[in-house]
Design a protein around this motif. Structure first.
Motif, PDB file in Angstrom:
ATOM      1  N   GLN C  91       0.893  -1.270   0.071  1.00 44.04           N
ATOM      2  CA  GLN C  91       0.043  -0.060  -0.059  1.00 44.04           C
ATOM      3  C   GLN C  91       0.841   1.160  -0.019  1.00 44.04           C
ATOM      4  O   GLN C  91       0.663   1.986  -0.765  1.00 44.04           O
ATOM      5  CB  GLN C  91      -0.864  -0.083   1.270  1.00 44.04           C
ATOM      6  CG  GLN C  91      -2.017  -0.926   1.350  1.00 44.04           C
ATOM      7  CD  GLN C  91      -2.695  -1.314   2.509  1.00 44.04           C
ATOM      8  OE1 GLN C  91      -2.111  -1.440   3.689  1.00 44.04           O
ATOM      9  NE2 GLN C  91      -4.047  -1.303   2.319  1.00 44.04           N
ATOM     10  N   PHE C  94       2.341   1.753  -3.348  1.00 42.87           N
ATOM     11  CA  PHE C  94       1.164   2.286  -4.277  1.00 42.87           C
ATOM     12  C   PHE C  94       1.134   3.681  -3.993  1.00 42.87           C
ATOM     13  O   PHE C  94       0.794   4.507  -4.939  1.00 42.87           O
ATOM     14  CB  PHE C  94      -0.015   1.455  -3.927  1.00 42.87           C
ATOM     15  CG  PHE C  94      -0.163   0.179  -4.988  1.00 42.87           C
ATOM     16  CD1 PHE C  94       0.904  -0.696  -4.850  1.00 42.87           C
ATOM     17  CD2 PHE C  94      -1.182   0.204  -5.909  1.00 42.87           C
ATOM     18  CE1 PHE C  94       0.667  -1.710  -5.825  1.00 42.87           C
ATOM     19  CE2 PHE C  94      -1.287  -0.996  -6.610  1.00 42.87           C
ATOM     20  CZ  PHE C  94      -0.405  -2.101  -6.634  1.00 42.87           C
ATOM     21  N   HIS C  95       1.035   4.185  -2.771  1.00 42.15           N
ATOM     22  CA  HIS C  95       0.609   5.624  -2.383  1.00 42.15           C
ATOM     23  C   HIS C  95       1.920   6.471  -2.973  1.00 42.15           C
ATOM     24  O   HIS C  95       1.549   7.381  -3.776  1.00 42.15           O
ATOM     25  CB  HIS C  95       0.633   5.786  -0.912  1.00 42.15           C
ATOM     26  CG  HIS C  95       0.045   7.009  -0.574  1.00 42.15           C
ATOM     27  ND1 HIS C  95       0.569   7.852   0.596  1.00 42.15           N
ATOM     28  CD2 HIS C  95      -1.009   7.525  -1.051  1.00 42.15           C
ATOM     29  CE1 HIS C  95      -0.101   8.805   0.610  1.00 42.15           C
ATOM     30  NE2 HIS C  95      -1.088   8.907  -0.327  1.00 42.15           N
ATOM     31  N   GLU C  96       3.205   5.920  -2.681  1.00 42.33           N
ATOM     32  CA  GLU C  96       4.279   6.895  -2.974  1.00 42.33           C
ATOM     33  C   GLU C  96       4.312   6.872  -4.610  1.00 42.33           C
ATOM     34  O   GLU C  96       4.673   8.013  -5.360  1.00 42.33           O
ATOM     35  CB  GLU C  96       5.516   6.028  -2.809  1.00 42.33           C
ATOM     36  CG  GLU C  96       5.701   6.259  -1.172  1.00 42.33           C
ATOM     37  CD  GLU C  96       6.904   5.523  -0.736  1.00 42.33           C
ATOM     38  OE1 GLU C  96       7.257   5.166   0.305  1.00 42.33           O
ATOM     39  OE2 GLU C  96       7.472   4.687  -1.585  1.00 42.33           O
ATOM     40  N   ARG C  97       4.076   5.891  -5.447  1.00 40.54           N
ATOM     41  CA  ARG C  97       4.097   6.005  -6.930  1.00 40.54           C
ATOM     42  C   ARG C  97       2.782   6.336  -7.402  1.00 40.54           C
ATOM     43  O   ARG C  97       2.544   6.226  -8.780  1.00 40.54           O
ATOM     44  CB  ARG C  97       4.516   4.511  -7.407  1.00 40.54           C
ATOM     45  CG  ARG C  97       4.564   4.330  -8.794  1.00 40.54           C
ATOM     46  CD  ARG C  97       5.736   5.322  -9.293  1.00 40.54           C
ATOM     47  NE  ARG C  97       5.675   5.187 -10.674  1.00 40.54           N
ATOM     48  CZ  ARG C  97       5.109   5.964 -11.454  1.00 40.54           C
ATOM     49  NH1 ARG C  97       4.349   6.752 -11.030  1.00 40.54           N
ATOM     50  NH2 ARG C  97       5.203   5.772 -12.943  1.00 40.54           N
ATOM     51  N   ASN C  98       1.933   6.697  -6.522  1.00 41.76           N
ATOM     52  CA  ASN C  98       0.409   7.078  -7.305  1.00 41.76           C
ATOM     53  C   ASN C  98       0.002   5.862  -8.293  1.00 41.76           C
ATOM     54  O   ASN C  98      -0.534   6.087  -9.337  1.00 41.76           O
ATOM     55  CB  ASN C  98       0.423   8.267  -8.065  1.00 41.76           C
ATOM     56  CG  ASN C  98      -0.787   8.910  -8.176  1.00 41.76           C
ATOM     57  OD1 ASN C  98      -1.462   9.017  -7.054  1.00 41.76           O
ATOM     58  ND2 ASN C  98      -1.311   9.247  -9.408  1.00 41.76           N
TER      59      ASN C  98
END
Lengths: 791, 286, 167
Positions: C91, C94-98
């Motif tokens: 997660q 995913f958040h860091e990489r959008n």
């Protein structure tokens, strides 16, 4: 990409930074709240009985057996809803001579497309509603279906709406003059006939709506998976006769839209009426099969185009005939004409030629209705233009980069206008062209291509220049009489503990609107963005505005947020100055502290200003009224549109024996003005490119002779999946717009605008040694094999 | 897309399952993995009134070497075809085909028996039964019988399994040291039903084809062997000339239908290309 | 035929016992019966991957089974994986990489990522794309998702303690 703030940076300088999205965390935890998730007390579920015929008279409807089924609470027909809902007509005044038949939520006399909802069944569960729907018997009198754009215009062919006279929704011409002379004398004329597949959005979350009408207030609350709650607040109020102030539309998390969820759908309008009839919430979620036969379609064009060039490859003129097949009526309220209008006005837009003639016909068909879907019209205009440019290049033996170098509008030629009347403030075609060539290592790819050809491996390289319409002003819809706002509003407040709360009228669909608004507010106010909360999507809690479409969120919404933040900052500094007995212009706000503008020395914390303002106004000097909430609106008033530009390239490998294409890589150089969040912008571009590649290779709605959609399922309508899609490199040029302080233009649709053009050019590049060519998308293996003469 | 209502039974033995089916006055259907049946119910293309869940019948599980045959329980999941060492060693054509069957999540639930019993002409595993010369073990109320794959596929979605009977196991003759095999399919996207696909299994004496079985899918109402092609290749040295002759003869064996997506001529052309490539892979390296 | 059957299963570590109509899919039961709306339905025919859950240790389409078939089984949804931090590093990546936009496919994608990353080895980008072949995403174009999964695979390989902790 995401550089940490350094001591040299101004504090809170978020604009231009790839910060992650605060609201993405809950989506990652499975805590999103989509309309499909919403459950209200005593909520019922709607299912629809749909017409199997593309064109038929409704003779009779028998609901007796269905009414008796378990859990059924209401069955409604067109006549029932016509008593509550006034009809709508999808025309706009500025499209002169446009015509369209009025629409009601459910039809009374006849059905005009296969899949049209005819009867609504409302029951305790969706399953029970479907059980009952199977027992609704509708007697139809089948009529001849209009399914061909040429046959539709022949005199004597069936007319879908006889009261309109013929099957032509709209016919327009553009002519600068001089075209015939140019073609008569041109050294080179290239031409082709292009066919574009009909596409549909295929959002992950299908259309969903919960209408909750409470007659005792009266109050209509609609939880609607839409991009534009404001538009629907207006439409529901007017068509159902409910005072606007009593209508609340809430767009919670939306599972994808790409323009599809901007339009009025018969079933969605029906659901409002069903809730009014029942006095209970009614939920409708289009299942995937229904989505294919009811979501708007787009891009069904046949374009015959010619381009004239001189002996040196300088493009002199274009002559275009575009015929597009829509549904049986024009969509509402944004019409089914805007796409065609953009197609024939965007032709050749990156290039300097000034002579142009075009003829656009928008033709009714007994098919699913059609309207705006990502990159409205751009892919068609770009593909036609860029393919013809490549044909000129082949004729004049110029490299595809060189022909464009010769013809793209020079970067210092602005402001200027297109022959179709579009005004360009400042574009950067040549800078983008140069950057593309470098980033893709073009010369190396060409060398490799030549070498591999000797081994029977066929690679193709295609490029495409494009111009994109963003940040539209009222010229888009307002002038035509539509109550679609071109301005936005924001309410910005400092909370008692010094946090910042922003309600704004642009909407979040996953592209990151809330994040970039937060970045802009935080930077221009001077606070840590972690303390800024952005609220969108609820007509009750935000000012009325344009919402998000046509890439207006960053440029217009962002400017609104910027101006509002500056206004609030002035108010904060005014109170702070009074408290500190300082001049406001000697103060600044940084990281949530009021500081000396010159030395950055902290003087008083923002939270302290808030505490005093909210709870200790007795300590403020007499006459001081702290205004820690501001409301502000911004309407674009410069150029009617903020045009952006870019270049794309596609690299493919063709299996000449099977007609299968592997997409190896794709590149985009994009100039969208000031980039607020590079990561979010690049991801918009990537997502857009993949939709464009889907159009190029996979997607098309196939209709049978009787007007049935043949491939209306996710197994048969092929959307792009991970294995078939390439990595996409993205780079930027930044040419700001001077129309706003922010300088940002839009970007959401740029990827889609030119991806299929670059792909078509790439495939044709691979086919060239075989003497084969394609001018149709999607480029399926069957079509490629036919072009190659294998079958 | 909600299924019509039905009743549900969960037998634990083959006998119980057969009894449940026979004893049901209403229209009954077995369900194993359900990866094809559940969507059919959701779309209301089928509406049995009783669903008999056979996924918990132990005797239909397990993979076991039995002399010259590998017995694969019908409830063996597609994902096991990817990872099971006995399949990899003794029935490698299944291992080759498995990555092309739908997607990982489907493979985690769908069963080989379900795929073969449904006999979707566009599916990989039914065709591999032909290519491998497998035998299908069918249990009915009268007893159990084994049907050779060549006799198993009758018509579109119709096999040798009579209503109420259960496919309980798949028996595959194990490959020997002289066997070579190849599999491929042409699909628009990974995991899609193939436009055309094929598996070939040959026994080679050096470069001479001692025996060969070629099976195609997505070429008609049932998976098909290319007997003329096999006849041409049997006893021949496998070289470019032989392959070309085999490709030319394919039209004698396959008459694919036209459909709205793919003309018959394209399917035949692609089948020819595929055959050439697969036979090329079988060629003993020089 | 409209009778409910009492079904016992374990969902996100909790014992659940409910009267369920046989025709109700596992997806609908999770979303409506148990109000675990993190699992989404995008097609109801097993093509889009939005509905993936873990069933008895394997990732399956919850729209392709009826809840009654899951009697006696152990089910884990996105909420369960998330709450016990089994996918916290995924997660975060995913958040860091959008690697998500609208989020509707994300639960299913995380399920696939969790399954892939639970297998030994570091998958190549092609292998990651192959594992994602049954997950439809309309927003991202997939590349960011591949990037994020690749990063997690590399991080886990570099620090085996993470890999053990989340299993």
């Amino acid at each position: 990409m995401n550089a940490p703030l350094t001591d040299l940076d101004r504090p809170n300088s978020y604009i231009g930074r790839s910060v992650p999205r605060p609201n993405a965390k809950r989506l990652l935890a499975g805590r999103g709240r989509y309309v499909t998730d919403i459950v209200l007390p005593r909520m019922l579920h709607a299912a629809f009985v749909r017409s199997p015929y593309a064109h038929a008279r409704i003779v009779s409807i028998d609901v007796d057996a269905a009414r008796k089924m378990p859990g059924v609470r209401l069955i409604a027909t067109g006549e029932d809803l016509a008593k509550l809902c006034s009809p709508w007509v999808g025309v706009l005044d500025h499209f002169k001579s446009m015509k369209s038949p009025p629409q009601l939520p459910l039809p009374v006399d006849k059905v005009v497309w296969s899949g049209q909802a005819v009867v609504a069944v409302v029951a305790d569960t969706r399953a029970l509603a479907e059980d009952a729907a199977e027992l609704v018997y509708i007697e139809f009198d089948e009529l001849e279906a209009v399914v061909d754009i040429d046959a539709a215009r022949e005199p004597g062919s069936p007319v879908i709406s006889p009261e309109l006279g013929d099957n032509t929704c709209f016919h327009a011409k553009l002519d600068t003059g001089g075209v015939d002379d140019i073609f008569a004398n041109a050294a080179h004329i290239v031409e082709d006939e292009f066919h574009f597949g009909r596409h549909t959005a295929v959002t992950m979350e299908p259309r969903a709506i919960v209408a909750d009408y409470n007659a005792t207030e009266p109050r209509l609350t609609v939880h609607h998976a839409t991009q534009t709650p404001y538009q629907f607040q207006d439409l529901y109020a007017r068509h159902y006769g409910i005072p606007e102030s009593c209508v609340r539309v809430i767009a919670p998390d939306i599972g994808g839209s790409f323009g599809m969820k901007l339009h009025v759908y018969h079933e969605d309008m029906a659901v409002i009426g069903l809730s009014m009839m029942l006095g209970r919430p009614v939920k409708y979620v289009a299942d995937r099969m229904e989505s294919f036969v009811s979501d708007i379609h787009a891009r069904d064009h046949r374009v015959r185009a010619r381009m004239a060039a001189d002996a040196d490859g300088k493009i002199l003129a274009m002559d275009v005939e575009d015929v597009t097949g829509i549904g049986a009526f024009s969509a509402y309220p944004r019409t089914s004409v805007v796409e065609g209008n953009q197609v024939f006005r965007l032709m050749g837009a990156p290039y300097g030629f000034q002579n142009y003639r075009a003829d656009l016909q928008v033709v009714f068909q007994n098919k699913v209705q059609m309207s705006q879907y990502r990159a409205v019209g751009h892919p068609v205009a770009c593909t036609v233009t860029e393919r013809l440019v490549d044909l000129v290049a082949a004729r004049t033996e110029l490299d595809v980069f060189d022909i464009r170098s010769r013809n793209l509008i020079p970067d210092d030629a602005y402001p200027c206008a297109s022959p179709t009347g579009y005004k360009f403030e400042a574009l950067s075609h040549h800078a983008c062209l140069a950057k593309l060539r470098t980033m893709m290592d073009y010369d190396e790819l060409r060398a490799e291509q030549a070498e591999l050809r000797t081994k029977g491996i066929h690679r193709g390289i295609g490029i495409a220049a494009f111009v994109e319409i963003t940040n539209p002003g009222p010229a888009f819809y307002g002038v035509g009489g539509a109550r679609i706002s071109a301005q936005d509003g924001a309410i910005l407040k400092i909370t008692p503990s010094g946090d910042v709360h922003c309600s704004i009228s642009v909407t979040e669909l996953g592209q990151g609107t809330e994040t970039i608004i937060g970045q802009i507010v935080a930077e221009h106010l001077g606070v840590d963005r972690a303390r800024v909360k952005v609220i969108t999507g609820d007509t009750e809690n935000t000012p009325h505005g344009g919402a998000t479409w046509a890439c207006r969120g960053a440029g217009i919404g962002g400017e609104t947020a910027l101006q509002t933040a500056k206004k609030l900052k002035e108010n904060v500094l005014s109170v702070a100055a009074t408290i500190l007995q300082e001049q406001p212009d000697r103060l600044d706000i940084q990281d949530g502290w009021i500081v000396d503008a010159a030395t950055a020395q902290q003087r008083i914390e923002l939270s302290e200003i808030a505490r005093i303002a909210y709870f200790r106004s007795d300590t403020l000097p007499p006459g001081t009224q702290a205004q820690l909430t501001v409301a502000h609106h911004y309407a674009p008033q410069g150029y009617p549109f903020a045009f952006t530009n870019g270049m794309q390239a596609c690299h493919i490998e063709l299996d000449a024996e099977t007609g299968f294409v592997k997409i190896l890589k794709h590149w985009v150089v994009e100039d969208c003005g000031r980039v607020i969040n590079p990561m979010l912008v690049d991801e918009q571009i990537r997502g857009g490119v993949v939709q464009g590649l889907g159009a190029a290779f996979f997607e098309e709605c196939l209709y049978g002779d009787g007007g049935q959609l043949i491939n209306g399922s996710l197994a048969d309508y092929l959307v792009p999946m991970a294995v078939e899609m390439p990595d996409i490199d993205v780079a930027h040029v930044e040419t700001l717009t001077m129309d706003t302080q922010l300088g940002a233009k839009g970007v959401g649709e740029a990827g889609t605008a030119a991806a299929s053009a670059a792909a078509l050019n790439a495939v044709n590049d691979a086919l060239a040694p075989f003497g084969a060519a394609l001018s149709q998308v999607p480029m399926t293996p069957v079509r490629i094999l036919k072009a190659l003469g294998h079958i | 897309m909600k299924a019509r209502a039905f009743s549900y039974a969960r037998p634990t033995t083959v006998g119980e399952a057969l009894e449940a089916f026979a004893g049901s006055a209403a229209d009954a259907s077995y369900i194993a993995g359900g990866q094809s049946l559940v969507p059919a119910l959701a779309l209301r293309l089928q509406a049995p009134e009783l669903l008999i869940d056979i996924a918990h019948i132990e005797s239909m599980r397990g993979i076991e070497l039995q002399g010259e045959w590998l017995r694969i329980g019908a409830l063996t999941r597609h994902c096991e075809a990817l990872t099971d060492p006995l399949i990899a060693q003794h029935a490698p054509l299944l291992r080759e085909a498995a990555p092309y069957v739908a997607h990982p999540a489907i493979r985690n639930k769908g069963t080989l028996g379900g795929s073969v019993a449904l006999a979707d002409p566009a599916s990989e595993f039914p065709a591999m039964m032909l290519a491998m010369g497998a035998e299908l073990e069918i249990a009915g109320r009268e007893g159990v019988r084994r049907v050779p794959a060549d006799d198993f596929f009758i018509e579109l979605f119709q096999t040798a399994i009579e209503p109420g009977e259960l496919l309980v196991a798949i028996h595959v003759p194990v490959v020997g040291p002289r066997h070579r095999w190849a599999f491929d399919e042409l699909a628009r996207r990974r995991g899609d039903y193939a436009i055309v696909g094929s598996g070939v299994l040959a026994e080679l004496d050096g470069s001479r084809v001692a025996s060969i079985r070629t099976a195609f899918f997505s070429v008609g109402n049932i998976p098909m062997r290319a007997h003329t092609v096999e006849g041409i290749l049997t006893g021949r040295d496998l070289d470019q000339a032989a392959i070309a002759e085999a490709q030319a003869a394919l039209a004698d064996d396959l008459s694919p239908p036209d459909d709205e997506h793919t003309p018959a001529s394209v399917r035949l052309h692609l089948a020819r290309v595929l055959l050439g490539r697969l036979l090329g892979r079988l060629m003993v390296p020089a | 035929m409209s009778d409910l059957i009492t079904i016992d299963m374990t969902v996100n570590g909790e014992a659940v016992s409910c009267g369920i109509a046989p025709r109700e899919t596992l997806a609908d039961f999770l979303r409506q019966g148990l109000e675990l709306t993190g699992t989404h339905t995008g097609c109801e025919m097993g093509v889009c991957g939005a509905c993936l859950v873990v069933l008895d240790g394997r990732v399956v389409h919850s729209c392709l089974m009826f809840a009654v078939q899951a009697g006696g089984s152990v089910v884990e949804t996105i909420e369960g994986l998330s709450d016990r931090s089994a996918i916290a590093d995924i997660q975060q990546a995913f958040h860091e990489r959008n690697a998500l936009q609208c989020g509707f496919c994300t639960s299913g994608i995380l399920m696939t990522a969790h399954s892939l990353l639970s297998q030994p080895g570091v998958p190549s980008r092609d292998e990651i794309r192959d594992a994602l072949s049954g997950n439809y995403c309309r927003c991202t174009g997939y590349e960011a998702i591949v990037d994020a999964i690749e990063v997690v695979a590399q991080r886990r390989a570099a620090t085996p303690q993470i890999a053990e902790a989340v299993a």
